[in-house]
Structures are given as C-alpha cells and as structure tokens.
Design an enzyme around this catalytic site. Sequence first.
Site, PDB file in Angstrom:
ATOM      1  N   LYS A   1       2.649   4.780  -2.147  1.00 24.82           N
ATOM      2  CA  LYS A   1       3.636   4.055  -2.945  1.00 24.82           C
ATOM      3  C   LYS A   1       2.972   3.106  -3.938  1.00 24.82           C
ATOM      4  O   LYS A   1       3.307   3.100  -5.132  1.00 24.82           O
ATOM      5  CB  LYS A   1       4.557   3.267  -2.015  1.00 24.82           C
ATOM      6  N   THR A   2       2.022   2.310  -3.459  1.00 25.72           N
ATOM      7  CA  THR A   2       1.363   1.334  -4.332  1.00 25.72           C
ATOM      8  C   THR A   2       0.578   2.034  -5.426  1.00 25.72           C
ATOM      9  O   THR A   2       0.554   1.582  -6.573  1.00 25.72           O
ATOM     10  CB  THR A   2       0.431   0.422  -3.507  1.00 25.72           C
TER      11      THR A   2
ATOM     12  N   ASP B   1       8.934  -3.112  -6.751  1.00 28.91           N
ATOM     13  CA  ASP B   1       8.340  -2.610  -5.512  1.00 28.91           C
ATOM     14  C   ASP B   1       9.265  -2.936  -4.342  1.00 28.91           C
ATOM     15  O   ASP B   1       9.991  -3.929  -4.365  1.00 28.91           O
ATOM     16  CB  ASP B   1       6.980  -3.286  -5.321  1.00 28.91           C
ATOM     17  N   GLU B   2       9.235  -2.113  -3.298  1.00 31.45           N
ATOM     18  CA  GLU B   2      10.022  -2.344  -2.076  1.00 31.45           C
ATOM     19  C   GLU B   2      11.492  -2.618  -2.408  1.00 31.45           C
ATOM     20  O   GLU B   2      12.094  -3.581  -1.921  1.00 31.45           O
ATOM     21  CB  GLU B   2       9.432  -3.520  -1.284  1.00 31.45           C
TER      22      GLU B   2
ATOM     23  N   GLN C   1      12.602   2.247   5.656  1.00 32.41           N
ATOM     24  CA  GLN C   1      11.886   1.035   6.042  1.00 32.41           C
ATOM     25  C   GLN C   1      12.637  -0.226   5.620  1.00 32.41           C
ATOM     26  O   GLN C   1      12.042  -1.278   5.419  1.00 32.41           O
ATOM     27  CB  GLN C   1      10.476   1.044   5.450  1.00 32.41           C
TER      28      GLN C   1
ATOM     29  N   ARG D   1       2.908   2.456  11.429  1.00 34.20           N
ATOM     30  CA  ARG D   1       1.770   1.566  11.123  1.00 34.20           C
ATOM     31  C   ARG D   1       0.468   2.181  11.623  1.00 34.20           C
ATOM     32  O   ARG D   1      -0.619   1.774  11.202  1.00 34.20           O
ATOM     33  CB  ARG D   1       1.936   0.194  11.806  1.00 34.20           C
TER      34      ARG D   1
END
Length: 756
Positions: free
Chosen positions: A33-34, A225-226, A256, A619
Amino acid sequence: MSEFLKDLNKEQYAAVTAPDGASMVIAGAGSGKTRVLTYRIAYLLNKGIDPFNVLALTFTNKAAREMKERIIKLIGDGDARNVWMGTFHSVFARILRFDGSNLGYPSNFTIYDSDDSKRLIRQIIKDKNLDNKTYNPSYVQARISMAKSSLILPDNYSSNTEIIAADTAARKPLISEIYAAYNNRLRRADAMDFDDLLLNTYLLFNNFGEVLYKWQRRFQHILVDEYQDTNHVQYMIIKKLASNNENVYVVGDDAQSIYSFRGANIQNMLNFKNDYPDYKLFKLQQNYRSTKTIVEAANKIIANNKEQIKKTVWTDNDQGQKIGLVRATSDTEEGNLVAGSIFELKMRKQLPNSAFAVLYRTNAQSRSIEEALRKRNIPYRIYGGLSFYQRKEIKDLLAYFRLVINNNDEDALQRAINTPARGIGKTTLERIMVAADKNNVSMWQVINNPSAYSLPVNAGVERKLATFSTMIKSFEVVVKNKDAFDAAQHIAIASGLLKMYRDDDALESMSRVENIEELLNSIKEFSEQGAEQAEGDLENQGTFTEFMQNVALLTDADSDDKEDNNKVVLMTIHAAKGLEFPYVFVVGMEENLFPSMQSVSTRTDLEEERRLFYVAITRAMEKVTLSYAETRYRWGDLTIGEPSRFLEEVDESLLDIPRKASIGRERDFRQTEKSVAKPQMQFRKRNLKPVENSNQPFEASDTSNLQTGMEVVHPKFGTGKVVAVEGSGPNKKAAVFFPAVGQKKLLLRFAKLKIL
C-alpha cells in the site's frame, strides 16, 4: 515511461498510473500500500505536476516521513520537499495558522494534546463541584471528541434531545455544560485540541467560500492514506477540497477498519462509489509479507463479514508453519507458555527479541505476559506506554516553551508559574483563575495587571507575579533573536528547571536531567535539519514554533524511542496496525474478551471485532500462535472462559491443535501431528456451537417491560435471571446472570430474550 515504475507488479502499476479523477485502491494486508501511494506521488511529479499542488494526508508523522524519503530516492530531492505531506492534524494546523484568523484565532494558537485536554476537563469538573467518578474525565473527553468529530458544536449538543436523553440515561446529564465550559476555556487560552484542528478546518471551508476556493486551487491532487480510518469531519473536509476537480486518490483496506471508537467510519470507503460515480477501483491482492498459511487463514476469517469490498488476497511465499493453538488452564499459565515458547524459539533459531510480538485485546492482559517474561529475563517493551514527551520534566520545560509562544495558554501557565517554586501557591492561582473567569480574560492578563482585575493578593505576591511575567517576556525576546536550540537552552537554564533537577537528591533526578538534555538535543537536530523536519514549510523552517507544533502533534506511533529496541513487543491489536513481526502471539482468544462483551450485540460491532482479529493475524510474517485460557482474573474476580467464536472461523486444516498443557510446565506451543488430540478439537467445537443453531425455533419476547428478578432464556447463553435494568428507550440495558457463562450486559433492542 519512468524507470522506477518497473519495480511494480501489474496491479500496482495500474493503480499508480491511473488517469486523473477519483480513484480508490483497496490494498490487502502486506500488498504494498505505501509503495503504491509513494509511487503515485512520484509519478505525478515526474509528469510535471507542481509539487505545491499535491496534498498527501496520512495518520502518522512517521508514515509521512517515510513516504517523503522514498519519493526522494525515486526522483530526487528537489520537488519532493515541496509536496504538502503530513498527518491530517499537522496539515490542517498549518492551514489554520494561515487562515484561522477568520474564525478569531491568532496564528500562534496552542495545540492541546490529549493529556492537556483531559487535565482541563478535570479542572472544569472540579470547578463545578461534580463527582469525578460519575463524570470520569476520560469518558467526558471521549464524549466531547465524538461530538466534535460529528460536527456537533456545544450549542447543537445542548439542543439535541436525543444526545441529552442518552447522557441523562447514563446519569451524566451535565456533559453539555462541561463541553460548553471546556470550549470557552480553550477559546480564552487561544488553544485548540486535536479535534478542533479538524472541526475548525471544516468550519473555515464551510463558512468562508473564498478561503475554500484558495485551498482548492492550491491542492489540485489529493491523496489519502488509510482512508478506512477517516471519521466524518475528515471525510467532509476531503470532499470539500476535492469538489472542484475530483482528483482524489484514496488508499486503504476496508478489512482493516478498526477505529470506530475514535469515530472512524467504514462507510466512507464503502460509499466512495456513491460520492464519485465515475471513480476507478484498483485491488492490490498479492501479499508480500506472510506465508500462505497466514494469508489463507486471514481470508477465511474475513469472509464471514457481510460489510466488505470483496477481494482475494494471495501470496507466492512459502506455505509456512501451521497456526499454533493453545488451551491454557489460566491466564498465568498462558503467560508462561508464551514466554517459554519465545525463549525456546530464540535459542533454537538464534532470533533477536524484536522478532516477537504479543498482541492482546485490552491493556490489562499484559500483566501475566510481563511477569512470565521477567522470570525468564527476556527484555520487553510495552508499546504505547509513557511517551518521552509525557514525562514530567519534559512537560515542565515544554510548558515554558508554550507560554512564551502563546501567553494566553492557561494550562502551560499553571504548570510553569511555580515550577521551580517561586512562592506563588495554589491559593494564589485559584484567585487568579476566579478573577479571569469573572472578567472573561486570560490568566496572563490578570497577572500583568492585578489591580485592574481586583486580584486579592498582597504586595509580596504581586512582586512575585511581576517577576515571573518579566522573565517570560525576556524569553520572548530570546526566542525572536536566537535559533530554536539556543532559545530552548536559555529557557531551560534561566527558568531554574535544570538547576532544580540537578540539585534534587532523588534517585530519578539524574534521569530527569538526562531527559531534558535529550529534549535539547532533539531541538538541536531539528534546527539543523530545517525544512526536512518542518515538512516543507518554506515560511517556517526549523523555528521554535514549528518544533513545538511537531511535538504537540506526535502520536504513539511517532514516538522516538531512544532505548534499545531489541525487545519483545507487547501491545494491543489496535496499536499493532501497520506493523509486522516474524512471530506473533495473539493471547486471550476467549468469548467476551475477544470479541469483547460490548461487541456481540450487533452485527456492525461484531464485524469490527472480526476485522480486528484479521489485523492481528496479518501482522505475522512467519508464524501466528493463538491462545485462550479456561480461567482468567478480570476486575478481581475469577471468570470461566470459553474459546472465542473466531477460533472456529480459522480453517481446521491450517491449525496445529495442541493437547492440554499442565500448570507450571514450561512447554512451547509447537506440536507434531501425532500429538494432536482429536477429542480436544471436539471439545472446542462443542463449546463454540451456538444454541440458536438448534432445530427448535426461538421466539423472543417483548422486553420493553423487562424487570429485575425476571427469568429469561437467551439463544446462546441459556436460562438466566435479570439482576439489573438501566437506561431507557433505545439505550435500555439489562444485566442478566446466566449460570452457564456468568453475568452478561445486554442492549435490549438487539438482544433476543424469552421471558419465562
């Protein structure tokens, strides 16, 4: 085409090179994603888009810094520094420093962090002679925060019959008065809390069309983002800024979305297609982080949610180890098993401590884990513990800095005025506050002209107040004429703080002095780095004011931990989002703990708990271990636990099911196939089988007249007795004791109960 785009896979490439207009990128866990967001910005700049016209919003300063560093590596230093990139709060604080005067704020307004705002609320509760147990400051703070996030101002709050009814039912009818007083005190102090930075930006754009138009022209491309973590006010600001050309590019993962308690609204992402009908959807589904086992388990779990954007995450990584599962007899044994397993894996595989993370649903669960790790001399760190910037000595010095920048900052004034002791005691401070309230002025104005405000103090106290005022004014001159480090060092010495701690014989005083020196070091570093640390603010590079804003806006995830980081990490699952570890232990997998008791009454809440479990599982890079305890102490009482319903949602073929462990035995969770006890799996399934799946239809009763003492039947918990009923209307709740599972608190509008 730019060479750097060759680093992308097919899905990432399509997302990065999307044409102008609205785009949503659904990024599965570990899918890059980043990278996509970073490459998208680099792609825009490489196309010739002016960096000053690009706005990138993140949720942590750490994420913004990392993205900017990656962009610099891709396309060089020049353009990347001029992108408006930072957290929602930091970017909007900058906008408010430019244009907040339209709302009546000076450009040097103070930002109150969570502790500052809670301290102010606590003071207001005390001033109103209210019980701080009934009006718990943390509860009141959360209530005010939710109101601001929902664009509800104090006047709207007090006139909203539904809100007032809910507060009255909760036996807290005066929250509206506390909210109004809190906002008035913030205004008087020329201060904003975190929520105000968002609320006031919305009000600025909503009420001043020319200001909105100016920033719409500035931000031709908006990237978020997010996006699944945005709340209502963030959503509204983005929508207003993007309404001119709809060049809005959002990245996130609905699976998420776990922060509804902070006001985050998953519908912002699910309804994106309604806001921008011509939007383009991209899905990143290749996971680069985890093994096939972990990815398959996560997919099976999240598939149980109805509210989601469908995707199938996959990976080319190895199959990996099965997911460990342990049944402990108590939370103490659970802690011993976790610590024993970490110790064994460390020795056998020569792993660093930092390869391990222990995740839990609530902070209270860390106790048994900590005790077990200490017994084995395994170093650990609790993520989200006391931040460097929350330590007393640091807050003391920062109070001076804040007061120099904004004389009306009353929280800073109260902290600094008698630290070190100057003979200005509590009684004098209370008199100053009363005079300020009576005349509707700041405490600083009273201190500087006590006779004008009829301050009842003697001549000696007046001289002490005048001396303090003169000192602060002298610091203002220093700040204007020296760089940030020299000014900070001067204040630390001239205020007497450094001497106070150096002269103190207490054992912790030396570490307090070292912490102040560390703070000065960080200011020195900030001054030297200038624009890089100031997030490209050309008007205010590396100044004292900019440093203070950065400190005020730090989050737990941004903490610059100076200690040795080779430690086992203990944290809540909420805090773990965005992080990754080779080995992850998820403890406390029990009903009413995970999912929590408060989250099983509605599908919406239960699905968020499931998303939280999905976050915990994803995670891990190499191995996940899940554990539950048959008994656990909660609130001082020994409770009987049953395995979480989520355990049954993990595909049995992916589980390494252990035999029951014995108390006191130090054994890790690894089990061979031969050791798998089939009866144990049958026990687990038998406990998890819901009552409502029986063939007999269950008919719920009308519970509007439910009373204490009545016997009821619940489809899952069986027969029970009502021990308390509270609230009214849609907020009516009942506490019911069920012999099989203990006491449960049920929201009646959702609970299915048959009255016997």
